[in-house]
Scaffold this active site. Structure first.
Site, mmCIF file in Angstrom:
data_model
loop_
_atom_site.group_PDB
_atom_site.id
_atom_site.type_symbol
_atom_site.label_atom_id
_atom_site.label_comp_id
_atom_site.label_asym_id
_atom_site.label_seq_id
_atom_site.Cartn_x
_atom_site.Cartn_y
_atom_site.Cartn_z
ATOM 1 N N PHE A 1 -12.821 -10.481 10.752
ATOM 2 C CA PHE A 1 -11.379 -10.611 10.984
ATOM 3 C C PHE A 1 -11.014 -9.664 12.115
ATOM 4 O O PHE A 1 -11.097 -8.437 11.954
ATOM 5 C CB PHE A 1 -10.644 -10.242 9.694
ATOM 6 C CG PHE A 1 -9.145 -10.393 9.709
ATOM 7 C CD1 PHE A 1 -8.565 -11.637 9.533
ATOM 8 C CD2 PHE A 1 -8.317 -9.284 9.840
ATOM 9 C CE1 PHE A 1 -7.178 -11.778 9.492
ATOM 10 C CE2 PHE A 1 -6.944 -9.406 9.801
ATOM 11 C CZ PHE A 1 -6.368 -10.662 9.634
ATOM 12 N N GLN B 1 -9.970 22.494 -22.592
ATOM 13 C CA GLN B 1 -8.729 21.731 -22.516
ATOM 14 C C GLN B 1 -8.373 21.348 -21.086
ATOM 15 O O GLN B 1 -7.818 20.263 -20.849
ATOM 16 C CB GLN B 1 -7.585 22.522 -23.151
ATOM 17 C CG GLN B 1 -7.657 22.576 -24.669
ATOM 18 C CD GLN B 1 -6.411 23.187 -25.283
ATOM 19 O OE1 GLN B 1 -5.632 23.844 -24.607
ATOM 20 N NE2 GLN B 1 -6.224 22.975 -26.571
ATOM 21 N N GLU C 1 -6.311 -2.313 6.627
ATOM 22 C CA GLU C 1 -5.386 -3.331 6.110
ATOM 23 C C GLU C 1 -4.026 -2.742 5.761
ATOM 24 O O GLU C 1 -3.395 -3.124 4.771
ATOM 25 C CB GLU C 1 -5.996 -4.085 4.922
ATOM 26 C CG GLU C 1 -7.161 -4.971 5.325
ATOM 27 C CD GLU C 1 -7.652 -5.851 4.192
ATOM 28 O OE1 GLU C 1 -6.817 -6.409 3.456
ATOM 29 O OE2 GLU C 1 -8.886 -5.980 4.070
#
Length: 388
Positions: A128, A282, A367
């Protein structure tokens, strides 16, 4: 194993779930059999294998069927699945679709029969060619010209950052035919490799190796029957193709992010620190939670956009932009956390998370760069407000 519970969402039909399951099994084997040391050769091998085993049928419409259409959800599932296994496999599939997207959406029966048959089977590689040195995101500023001359158009100009440049057999090229100024004066052409006056002037190397090149056109004569759609429709064609394929870029980012989470969970549940697993910290659990939330949120945006397109919404510019912006940006964050959780191994060449770190970065540019997507979204929001 990657979480597949999202396939139970109402966006999908049974054939999408079958596709995801079967492609995942295929990719887990195929990706390991391709030697990535020669990128051009590896891409050609992936295209051939994807075509031989039938996966490229999802990349374009079926020229033998008048009712065939692009299934954007299938495109996204294929890209997400391949990206989770191998970034180059995803690239090879994606370019077969993007490279011939204009032919799928706007090509006539003869063009579709000639070229889609070859690209869907893996016999031909496609590309493309839209970007120019002075006009990346600003497509309306394209300068390459196409002048009618008898039964041909004569192309002059340059394209750059063209994926599959140098290895493609056929290129979709956008050039200015001059019907009107700006965006309305562009047209789209099928340009087979090897035409006189068409040259590869530079191969471009990036942090995540892919075939990329600069193309030069010097009085390159293209038959008029290789014009896609009507003269002056080029901008409309390009935007329509990107409407379809922008959600798939987001899907590829989603695949990278899912792999990063899987690799991280494997790491933190097996790595010991002070007599306990790393996962017991954690702070680590917080990182894992943030990664999981980002992935699900991205998936919702990706498959909302794809579902809307499949349901017949003419343009999904806003939804596609949101999906691409969020999924690519958050995938970058997810992968960065994965690198951090891997410590020194995260930046060691050859490690999967290091590969993902390089793979993800380009998706926030090509894109439509992230900042351009923000402009698109903001303008769409203003237009909706003014219409309310």
């Amino acid at each position: 194993m990657a979480d597949r519970s999202f396939l139970d969402w109402p966006f999908f039909e049974d054939h999408h779930r079958v596709l995801a399951e079967e492609l995942d099994a295929w990719a887990s084997v195929a990706a390991e059999r391709i030697d990535h040391n020669d990128i051009d050769k590896a891409c050609a091998q992936f295209v051939a294998k994807l075509g031989q085993d039938g996966w490229l049928r999802h990349s374009a419409v079926d020229p033998r069927s008048a009712d065939s259409r692009m299934d954007v959800r299938s495109l996204c599932i294929v890209r997400e699945t391949l990206a989770r296994h191998d970034g180059l496999a995803d690239f090879a599939f994606a370019m077969q679709g993007l490279g011939t997207g204009a032919i799928s959406l706007f090509g006539n029966a003869a063009q579709q029969s000639e070229w889609l048959t070859k690209t869907r089977s893996g016999e031909a590689i496609s590309a493309f060619a839209l970007t120019e040195p002075q006009s990346g995101s600003d497509v309306a500023n394209s300068a390459m010209s196409a002048v009618p001359a008898g039964g041909h158009y004569v192309l002059n100009g340059q394209k750059t950052w063209i994926s599959n440049g140098g290895i493609a057999d056929v290129y979709t090229v956008f050039a200015r035919t001059g019907e009107a100024p700006g965006a309305r004066g562009l047209s789209a052409f099928i340009v087979p490799a090897g035409l006189p006056g068409f040259h590869i002037t530079e191969r471009l190397e990036t942090i995540a190796p892919h075939p990329l090149a600069t193309l030069q056109f010097d009085n390159c004569r293209v038959p008029k029957e290789y014009l896609i759609g009507d003269a002056g429709q080029g901008f409309k064609i390009a935007m329509s193709v990107l409407d379809v394929f922008r959600p798939t870029v987001a899907a590829a980012a989603l695949g990278f992010a899912r792999r990063a989470l899987d690799e991280s969970l494997k790491r933190v549940t097996t790595r010991q620190i002070q007599g306990a697993s790393l996962f017991d910290l954690q702070m680590v659990q917080g990182h894992i939670a943030d990664m999981a939330v980002d992935i699900d949120a991205a998936a919702l945006l990706v498959y909302r956009a794809a579902w809307m397109k499949d349901m017949g919404v003419p343009r999904i510019t806003r939804e596609a932009a949101m999906a691409k912006l969020f999924a690519t940006d958050r995938a970058q964050e997810v992968i960065d956390k994965a690198v951090q959780l891997h410590g020194g191994d995260g930046v060691r060449s050859g490690q999967k998370v290091e590969e993902l770190y390089r793979d993800i970065r380009a998706l926030r540019i090509y894109e439509g760069a992230s900042d351009v997507q923000r402009v698109v979204i903001a303008r769409q929001a203003r237009a909706a407000f003014e219409e309310a």
